[in-house]
Scaffold this motif. Structure first.
Motif, PDB file in Angstrom:
ATOM      1  N   PRO A  67       0.839  -1.202   0.000  1.00  0.00           N
ATOM      2  CA  PRO A  67       0.000   0.000   0.000  1.00  0.00           C
ATOM      3  C   PRO A  67       0.877   1.256   0.000  1.00  0.00           C
ATOM      4  O   PRO A  67       1.956   1.258   0.602  1.00  0.00           O
ATOM      5  N   GLU A  68       0.408   2.304  -0.660  1.00  0.00           N
ATOM      6  CA  GLU A  68       1.196   3.530  -0.771  1.00  0.00           C
ATOM      7  C   GLU A  68       1.532   4.107   0.604  1.00  0.00           C
ATOM      8  O   GLU A  68       2.611   4.661   0.815  1.00  0.00           O
ATOM      9  N   SER A  69       0.624   3.934   1.546  1.00  0.00           N
ATOM     10  CA  SER A  69       0.851   4.473   2.894  1.00  0.00           C
ATOM     11  C   SER A  69       1.990   3.746   3.622  1.00  0.00           C
ATOM     12  O   SER A  69       2.545   4.258   4.589  1.00  0.00           O
ATOM     13  N   ALA A  70       2.366   2.549   3.138  1.00  0.00           N
ATOM     14  CA  ALA A  70       3.439   1.782   3.788  1.00  0.00           C
ATOM     15  C   ALA A  70       4.822   2.185   3.298  1.00  0.00           C
ATOM     16  O   ALA A  70       5.819   1.939   3.978  1.00  0.00           O
ATOM     17  N   VAL A  71       4.918   2.817   2.122  1.00  0.00           N
ATOM     18  CA  VAL A  71       6.212   3.137   1.510  1.00  0.00           C
ATOM     19  C   VAL A  71       7.114   3.976   2.429  1.00  0.00           C
ATOM     20  O   VAL A  71       8.297   3.659   2.581  1.00  0.00           O
ATOM     21  N   PRO A  72       6.596   5.037   3.091  1.00  0.00           N
ATOM     22  CA  PRO A  72       7.495   5.824   3.950  1.00  0.00           C
ATOM     23  C   PRO A  72       8.144   5.004   5.067  1.00  0.00           C
ATOM     24  O   PRO A  72       9.273   5.296   5.479  1.00  0.00           O
ATOM     25  N   TYR A  73       7.458   3.963   5.530  1.00  0.00           N
ATOM     26  CA  TYR A  73       7.984   3.163   6.638  1.00  0.00           C
ATOM     27  C   TYR A  73       9.130   2.249   6.209  1.00  0.00           C
ATOM     28  O   TYR A  73       9.783   1.636   7.057  1.00  0.00           O
ATOM     29  N   LEU A  74       9.398   2.187   4.894  1.00  0.00           N
ATOM     30  CA  LEU A  74      10.577   1.461   4.419  1.00  0.00           C
ATOM     31  C   LEU A  74      11.854   2.119   4.954  1.00  0.00           C
ATOM     32  O   LEU A  74      12.905   1.489   5.025  1.00  0.00           O
ATOM     33  N   GLY A  75      11.751   3.383   5.344  1.00  0.00           N
ATOM     34  CA  GLY A  75      12.892   4.084   5.928  1.00  0.00           C
ATOM     35  C   GLY A  75      13.399   3.433   7.200  1.00  0.00           C
ATOM     36  O   GLY A  75      14.549   3.637   7.591  1.00  0.00           O
ATOM     37  N   LEU A  76      12.548   2.632   7.836  1.00  0.00           N
ATOM     38  CA  LEU A  76      12.981   1.932   9.047  1.00  0.00           C
ATOM     39  C   LEU A  76      14.080   0.914   8.753  1.00  0.00           C
ATOM     40  O   LEU A  76      14.906   0.633   9.626  1.00  0.00           O
ATOM     41  N   LEU A  77      14.109   0.366   7.525  1.00  0.00           N
ATOM     42  CA  LEU A  77      15.139  -0.633   7.162  1.00  0.00           C
ATOM     43  C   LEU A  77      16.545  -0.027   7.192  1.00  0.00           C
ATOM     44  O   LEU A  77      17.395  -0.496   7.949  1.00  0.00           O
ATOM     45  N   PRO A  78      16.831   1.015   6.369  1.00  0.00           N
ATOM     46  CA  PRO A  78      18.195   1.561   6.438  1.00  0.00           C
ATOM     47  C   PRO A  78      18.508   2.198   7.788  1.00  0.00           C
ATOM     48  O   PRO A  78      19.649   2.150   8.244  1.00  0.00           O
ATOM     49  N   LEU A  79      17.495   2.776   8.449  1.00  0.00           N
ATOM     50  CA  LEU A  79      17.721   3.364   9.775  1.00  0.00           C
ATOM     51  C   LEU A  79      18.186   2.288  10.758  1.00  0.00           C
ATOM     52  O   LEU A  79      19.190   2.459  11.461  1.00  0.00           O
ATOM     53  N   THR A  80      17.484   1.161  10.779  1.00  0.00           N
ATOM     54  CA  THR A  80      17.853   0.054  11.669  1.00  0.00           C
ATOM     55  C   THR A  80      19.228  -0.502  11.321  1.00  0.00           C
ATOM     56  O   THR A  80      20.058  -0.744  12.205  1.00  0.00           O
ATOM     57  N   LEU A  81      19.474  -0.701  10.013  1.00  0.00           N
ATOM     58  CA  LEU A  81      20.774  -1.230   9.589  1.00  0.00           C
ATOM     59  C   LEU A  81      21.900  -0.257   9.915  1.00  0.00           C
ATOM     60  O   LEU A  81      22.997  -0.662  10.307  1.00  0.00           O
ATOM     61  N   GLY A  82      21.639   1.040   9.749  1.00  0.00           N
ATOM     62  CA  GLY A  82      22.646   2.050  10.081  1.00  0.00           C
ATOM     63  C   GLY A  82      22.974   2.059  11.569  1.00  0.00           C
ATOM     64  O   GLY A  82      24.136   2.130  11.961  1.00  0.00           O
ATOM     65  N   LEU A  83      21.931   1.965  12.394  1.00  0.00           N
ATOM     66  CA  LEU A  83      22.145   1.925  13.837  1.00  0.00           C
ATOM     67  C   LEU A  83      22.897   0.659  14.249  1.00  0.00           C
ATOM     68  O   LEU A  83      23.793   0.701  15.093  1.00  0.00           O
ATOM     69  N   LYS A  84      22.541  -0.467  13.607  1.00  0.00           N
ATOM     70  CA  LYS A  84      23.225  -1.736  13.907  1.00  0.00           C
ATOM     71  C   LYS A  84      24.702  -1.650  13.519  1.00  0.00           C
ATOM     72  O   LYS A  84      25.586  -2.069  14.276  1.00  0.00           O
ATOM     73  N   GLY A 175      35.146   5.258   5.839  1.00  0.00           N
ATOM     74  CA  GLY A 175      34.000   4.438   5.432  1.00  0.00           C
ATOM     75  C   GLY A 175      33.237   3.831   6.582  1.00  0.00           C
ATOM     76  O   GLY A 175      32.012   3.744   6.561  1.00  0.00           O
ATOM     77  N   HIS A 176      33.967   3.425   7.637  1.00  0.00           N
ATOM     78  CA  HIS A 176      33.303   2.811   8.790  1.00  0.00           C
ATOM     79  C   HIS A 176      32.403   3.811   9.513  1.00  0.00           C
ATOM     80  O   HIS A 176      31.474   3.430  10.217  1.00  0.00           O
ATOM     81  N   ILE A 177      32.668   5.098   9.337  1.00  0.00           N
ATOM     82  CA  ILE A 177      31.806   6.141   9.905  1.00  0.00           C
ATOM     83  C   ILE A 177      30.734   6.543   8.896  1.00  0.00           C
ATOM     84  O   ILE A 177      29.566   6.713   9.239  1.00  0.00           O
ATOM     85  N   LEU A 178      31.157   6.692   7.627  1.00  0.00           N
ATOM     86  CA  LEU A 178      30.235   7.159   6.593  1.00  0.00           C
ATOM     87  C   LEU A 178      29.068   6.206   6.351  1.00  0.00           C
ATOM     88  O   LEU A 178      27.930   6.655   6.186  1.00  0.00           O
ATOM     89  N   VAL A 182      25.326   7.475   6.501  1.00  0.00           N
ATOM     90  CA  VAL A 182      24.524   7.537   5.276  1.00  0.00           C
ATOM     91  C   VAL A 182      23.250   6.718   5.430  1.00  0.00           C
ATOM     92  O   VAL A 182      22.157   7.157   5.055  1.00  0.00           O
ATOM     93  N   LEU A 183      23.352   5.508   5.997  1.00  0.00           N
ATOM     94  CA  LEU A 183      22.172   4.658   6.174  1.00  0.00           C
ATOM     95  C   LEU A 183      21.159   5.291   7.122  1.00  0.00           C
ATOM     96  O   LEU A 183      19.955   5.292   6.856  1.00  0.00           O
ATOM     97  N   ILE A 184      21.647   5.851   8.234  1.00  0.00           N
ATOM     98  CA  ILE A 184      20.747   6.494   9.200  1.00  0.00           C
ATOM     99  C   ILE A 184      20.083   7.721   8.565  1.00  0.00           C
ATOM    100  O   ILE A 184      18.869   7.913   8.678  1.00  0.00           O
ATOM    101  N   ALA A 185      20.882   8.545   7.866  1.00  0.00           N
ATOM    102  CA  ALA A 185      20.329   9.734   7.205  1.00  0.00           C
ATOM    103  C   ALA A 185      19.308   9.339   6.149  1.00  0.00           C
ATOM    104  O   ALA A 185      18.243   9.955   6.028  1.00  0.00           O
ATOM    105  N   LEU A 186      19.621   8.296   5.376  1.00  0.00           N
ATOM    106  CA  LEU A 186      18.706   7.811   4.343  1.00  0.00           C
ATOM    107  C   LEU A 186      17.385   7.363   4.969  1.00  0.00           C
ATOM    108  O   LEU A 186      16.303   7.718   4.492  1.00  0.00           O
ATOM    109  N   GLY A 187      17.475   6.592   6.045  1.00  0.00           N
ATOM    110  CA  GLY A 187      16.271   6.120   6.724  1.00  0.00           C
ATOM    111  C   GLY A 187      15.428   7.272   7.234  1.00  0.00           C
ATOM    112  O   GLY A 187      14.206   7.305   7.033  1.00  0.00           O
ATOM    113  N   LEU A 188      16.061   8.254   7.889  1.00  0.00           N
ATOM    114  CA  LEU A 188      15.336   9.408   8.414  1.00  0.00           C
ATOM    115  C   LEU A 188      14.709  10.228   7.287  1.00  0.00           C
ATOM    116  O   LEU A 188      13.580  10.711   7.411  1.00  0.00           O
TER     117      LEU A 188
END
Length: 199
Positions: A67-84, A175-178, A182-188
């Motif tokens: 559903p179109e309303s679910a697309v913004p919540y895809l940001g949780l994937l890179p945000l979670t991966l970035g935090l991990k 790179g280990h910082i970038l 980048v993933l966290i910024a992308l998710g947000l």
């Protein structure tokens, strides 16, 4: 094949995936020296982009898995991966070299790369759907083939940038910082632009 449609497909892919080259370069730099990392990144990129295509084609021809309303919540994937990834880097800093090697190997599996690719391209679905719907089955097939060929070109470009001496040196140092940044910024960004959680 209609050369006009091929040209449009190339242009559309380039415009909607330009940010992917930076992410790919960071992933290739992170995987440098680790056996099988290039294969894993390329496979993950193809898995993620094929999923984007599948959802866009399905939506264009009347069926929507997402559903179109679910697309913004895809940001949780890179945000979670970035935090991990940031957490792994923090732990590696305290653990010394062994922890660093472990952190560098972590997060480069095909499914992780596919998740980042899908989340990063989630907003592309909204662009692709009307294009595919008006292109019809034949035109959409051309778009899909061109897009899948260009995924390989994008992977090559990401690997190329990651292995240029000046860029490789910078990515090796930062790179280990970038990557987590980048993933966290992308998710947000995906969450905020899509208005997820009322943002």
């Amino acid at each position: 094949m209609n050369l006009g449609v091929i040209g449009q497909a190339v242009g559309l892919f380039a415009v909607t995936n330009i940010d992917d080259i930076l992410i790919l370069a960071l992933l290739f730099a992170r995987g440098a020296g680790h056996r099988g990392s290039t294969r894993g990144i390329v496979l993950g990129q193809y898995l993620g982009f094929t999923a984007i295509l599948a959802v866009a084609v399905a939506a264009a021809f009347g069926s929507s898995f997402l559903p179109e309303s679910a697309v913004p919540y895809l940001g949780l994937l890179p945000l979670t991966l970035g935090l991990k990834t940031a957490w792994q880097e923090w732990k590696a800093r305290d653990a010394g070299e062994d922890g660093e090697a472990e952190a560098e190997e972590g997060g480069l599996g095909p499914l992780t790369v596919a998740a980042v690719t899908f989340a990063n391209g989630g907003d592309n679905i909204g662009v692709y759907v009307p294009v595919f719907a008006t292109a019809g089955v034949g035109g959409t097939s051309v778009y899909a083939v061109v897009f899948l060929v260009l995924v390989a070109v994008w992977c090559f470009a990401g690997k190329f940038f990651a292995t240029r001496p000046v860029i490789a040196k910078a990515l090796a140092r930062w790179g280990h910082i970038l990557l987590p940044v980048v993933l966290i910024a992308l998710g947000l960004l995906i969450l905020a632009e899509g208005g997820a959680f009322g943002l």
